[in-house]
Design a protein around this motif. Sequence first.
Motif, PDB file in Angstrom:
ATOM      1  N   TYR A   1       0.842  -1.197   0.000  1.00 24.74           N
ATOM      2  CA  TYR A   1       0.000   0.000   0.000  1.00 24.74           C
ATOM      3  C   TYR A   1       0.879   1.250   0.000  1.00 24.74           C
ATOM      4  O   TYR A   1       0.643   2.198  -0.755  1.00 24.74           O
TER       5      TYR A   1
ATOM      6  N   LYS B   1       1.359   4.502  -2.612  1.00 25.09           N
ATOM      7  CA  LYS B   1       1.272   5.916  -2.249  1.00 25.09           C
ATOM      8  C   LYS B   1       2.580   6.654  -2.525  1.00 25.09           C
ATOM      9  O   LYS B   1       2.587   7.761  -3.024  1.00 25.09           O
TER      10      LYS B   1
ATOM     11  N   ALA C   1      -5.766   5.856   6.967  1.00 24.32           N
ATOM     12  CA  ALA C   1      -4.792   4.963   6.344  1.00 24.32           C
ATOM     13  C   ALA C   1      -3.697   4.604   7.347  1.00 24.32           C
ATOM     14  O   ALA C   1      -3.291   3.443   7.458  1.00 24.32           O
TER      15      ALA C   1
ATOM     16  N   LYS D   1       0.759  -7.162  -5.074  1.00 25.32           N
ATOM     17  CA  LYS D   1       1.138  -5.769  -5.299  1.00 25.32           C
ATOM     18  C   LYS D   1       0.165  -5.122  -6.279  1.00 25.32           C
ATOM     19  O   LYS D   1      -0.312  -4.005  -6.042  1.00 25.32           O
TER      20      LYS D   1
ATOM     21  N   VAL E   1      -3.239  -4.612  -4.657  1.00 25.97           N
ATOM     22  CA  VAL E   1      -3.263  -3.462  -3.753  1.00 25.97           C
ATOM     23  C   VAL E   1      -3.230  -2.168  -4.560  1.00 25.97           C
ATOM     24  O   VAL E   1      -3.943  -1.209  -4.246  1.00 25.97           O
TER      25      VAL E   1
ATOM     26  N   GLY F   1      -6.470  -1.170  -5.521  1.00 26.09           N
ATOM     27  CA  GLY F   1      -7.346  -0.771  -4.428  1.00 26.09           C
ATOM     28  C   GLY F   1      -8.132  -1.884  -3.760  1.00 26.09           C
ATOM     29  O   GLY F   1      -9.045  -1.620  -2.993  1.00 26.09           O
TER      30      GLY F   1
ATOM     31  N   PHE G   1      -7.934  -3.840  -1.084  1.00 23.62           N
ATOM     32  CA  PHE G   1      -7.188  -4.153   0.145  1.00 23.62           C
ATOM     33  C   PHE G   1      -7.766  -5.354   0.880  1.00 23.62           C
ATOM     34  O   PHE G   1      -7.049  -6.210   1.357  1.00 23.62           O
TER      35      PHE G   1
END
Lengths: 506, 478
Positions: free
Chosen positions: A186, A190, A208, B398, B401, B404, B406
């Motif tokens: 994640y 970002k 988050a 990967k 994720v 999106g 999750f």
Amino acid sequence: MTVSNLPILSMLIWTPIIGGIWTLIAGDRQEQTVKYFSLAVSILTFVFSVLLYLDFDNASASMQFVERVSWIKAFDIQYYLGVDGIALPLILLTCFTTILVVLAAWEVIEKHISYYMAAFLILTGLMNGVFVALDAILFYVFWEAMLIPMFIIIGIWGGPNRVYATIKFFLYTFLGSVFMLVAFLYLYAKAGSFEISAMHDVALTLQAQKLIFIAFFLAFAVKIPMWPVHTWLPDAHVEAPTGGSVILAAIMLKMGGYGFLRFSLPITPDASLHFDDFMIVLSLIAVVYIGFVALVQEDMKKLIAYSSISHMGFVTLGFFIPFTIVANTGETSGAIMGMEGAMMQMISHGFISAAMFLCVGVMYDRMHSRMIKDYGGVVNSMPYFAAFMLLFAMANSGLPGTSGFVGEFLVILSSFEASFWIAFFAAFTLILGAAYTLWMYKRVIFGDVTREEVAELTDINARETLILVLLAIVVLLFGVWPAPVFDVMHASVEQLINHSLQSKAF
Amino acid sequence: MSISNEILLALPELSLLSMACLVLVVDAFSKDPDHRITYWLTQISLAIVFLLVFTSIPDEPRLAFHNSFIDDAMSSVLKCFICAITIIVFLYSYEYLKENKLMKGEYFVLGLFAVLGMMIMSSAYSLLSIYLGLELMSLSMYAMVAMNRKSAAASEAAMKYFILGALASGMLLYGISMIYGLTSSIQFTEIAAISMTSVENSRFLVFGMIFMIIGIAFKLGAAPFHMWVPDVYQGAPTSVTLFISTAPKLAAFAMAIRILVDGLFPLVADWQSILMVLAVLSMAIGNIVAISQTNIKRMLAYSTIAHVGYLFLGLIAGTINGFAGSMFYIISYALMSMGTFGMIILLGRYEFEAKNLEDFKGLSGRSPWFAFIMMCLMFSMAGVPPFLGFWSKWFVLKELVASGYFALAAVSVVFSIIGAYYYLRIVKLMYFDKPDKMTAIKATKQMRAVLTANGLLILVLGLLPNSLMQICLTALAH
């Protein structure tokens, strides 16, 4: 001599791994060669770590001895190493402990000694890798790969219930780690990079951050371990061979603490602030409740395992108390003291727990029992050993003059700045620690000799004396003069605290 | 494009077809009970085809035969792997067939035809050619499963495989006919163009798509269309199981990409949600049921089902990188599976197959080296670094994720932990238990060398996965 133009960090990782592979290939046929070779490799690695220490710039908080090569071009994953004041003491601890483990196995391990040595050497390289990796994926690879040799060590050379213990150990830690992996992925989405420093800088919403914090928490709290996810540790410790217990207690637990410092605090500062009460409460439960649990153990190794959990509660307390201190006093000096105390506690616990497990190992090798009730009056037949063990038992209960005191004292002192009650409960460790350690010592070492086997015990030989002397020296040295450790980590801890106090939510 | 150029594009397939016929004829006249000539001729044909594909990997996709055949990077890469994997599969098989007195020339001929079917599937660019390739592959495989006529289990497995396979083919055809009815085309680009614009028909398109997904799921062995997998894996001769679990998966992956991405990408939101259900079910059923298995082949069958669930994760991500992740996954899985079944063949003896998990007991004492290789394979399957299997899971996760998903990522890692248990159990049996009897490993040098290379490949690719990742990324770049 300068080491700054050598790839010293790579040498710290690969020397033991390559040595371990050679040992594996050499096999059991050349038992003596394998032993001396492993010892040489572990000493060489330690020498590298000392060179690293001598050349380390204490004043700087930035990463030093940086090595950077592209590893997986497709996703910009790098073989990116570096060391700062937080990692350096742990590397020294790792390399030092490896020598002890190799020495401790010398005559004791009868089955497949070459595999045993190989597993520990490879493990050392991987653990050094964990402490120096600056790319999250590289870190994860080392972090997980480390489980394999430990799984083998407990499974092959462990006690009667070893299979249960080792599978529990593996699955438990695996469970924690995979969520950390998802968090890394994640953060990559970002920050656009797997570099840990880029993850430190990326802005994240509180929501988050909370989720990432929980993911990291699962990984590191299991590893360190915190109550209530500690249950794998007593099983693993009890069943592991002496060397395995030593590495588990001295190094592997510290990785959880290292993870909190390297990942949780700087990447999710707002969530750390949000959850800090929760973390402090869990830490205090570990200190007090687990302290009581340790009191009633009948198995020496289990007792030390619980004592480790209780001591680690101190470490997490020191890591998560700074927010409250800063909120109360408006200054960071108390916060820095608490965190440095916690770091010191990690280092010192590394030595002391290693020493305690080695002491139990010494008795176990002679009696093949870890039960307290099987002993009593050991001092009559093993006076020198009893003296050493007394020192370590005192250190474990935090006696001033030993390294065990320094960390605990600083954490308690700084927690006064947060709240009286936190300090009150934290101080319980001094009472409980003394109670369970010394009571065990009394039952094992003193008293009448009730069993014939105890009367026939032989005192420690030269090899065992050497191991215990080495440990006694460091325990006393850092007890009266802990400055070298603090000097190394001060700049990094200060920077970490300042970074963690900056909100990165938007 | 002139017809000669078109033929040139299909040269590898055509050569394989002629070589397969040649092998059939040569074998009919060969009197050698060991079928050495047949075997070597088969290997040579596969090597030739491999080289033909390898030397002509195109930069730009090229279409032929009225747009029903495509030659692009993905098909070429998959064909290369299919040929290379089959060569190794046949090498393991040859030992196995000789040892178990199952040596028949037809085995290799059928194998070659199956490979031809897989290659056609990889290159098919219309619904018709995909169906032809699929049937050619499946029919050859049904016969291979039934090769051991004396074994009731094998016959049962073949029967089950055939009936359920025919049912799945029927489903697929039904879906194809619906899509054709709505778009009046069987060509993927046209289907994509029409389904993009025709909003009023989209519900019926989805209906057709569902039937096609069922076909794909069946061929890959995804839950809840997995019923055939455990029985076939267990009942078939190990060398056939080895074959089924490797190369055809690559072809089935190609089929999934062609249908879902090249043909029905406008419906991506619909098939994503369907695949999500299939993925979670596969991971759950595969990993949980595998725990209670005592037969190693059956356990690996459930492990395949679980792996297919992870494969779907990359498709669910719905991005080019995600598809590349799936491709990486299926290739790594084929390599690991090859090594694992190779190990079962290695441990087997005449009338003593390494059937049960117990047969792995104390392997580290009997053969430290092969125990080590097997350990690498098992940790790799469990997704522990530094082995290849870690990177395949890492890659799809990967991309998942990044898109999106999750919660799905979290669910899938939980199942991977459950899965780790039964792989660890094999390591436990090999290293922590004492062997029941200390029989030495009996195998030829070739077999040992290839198996060693196979195991080390898993480790080396785990340490340096970049090249394989690049290959998959470029293969799906357009």
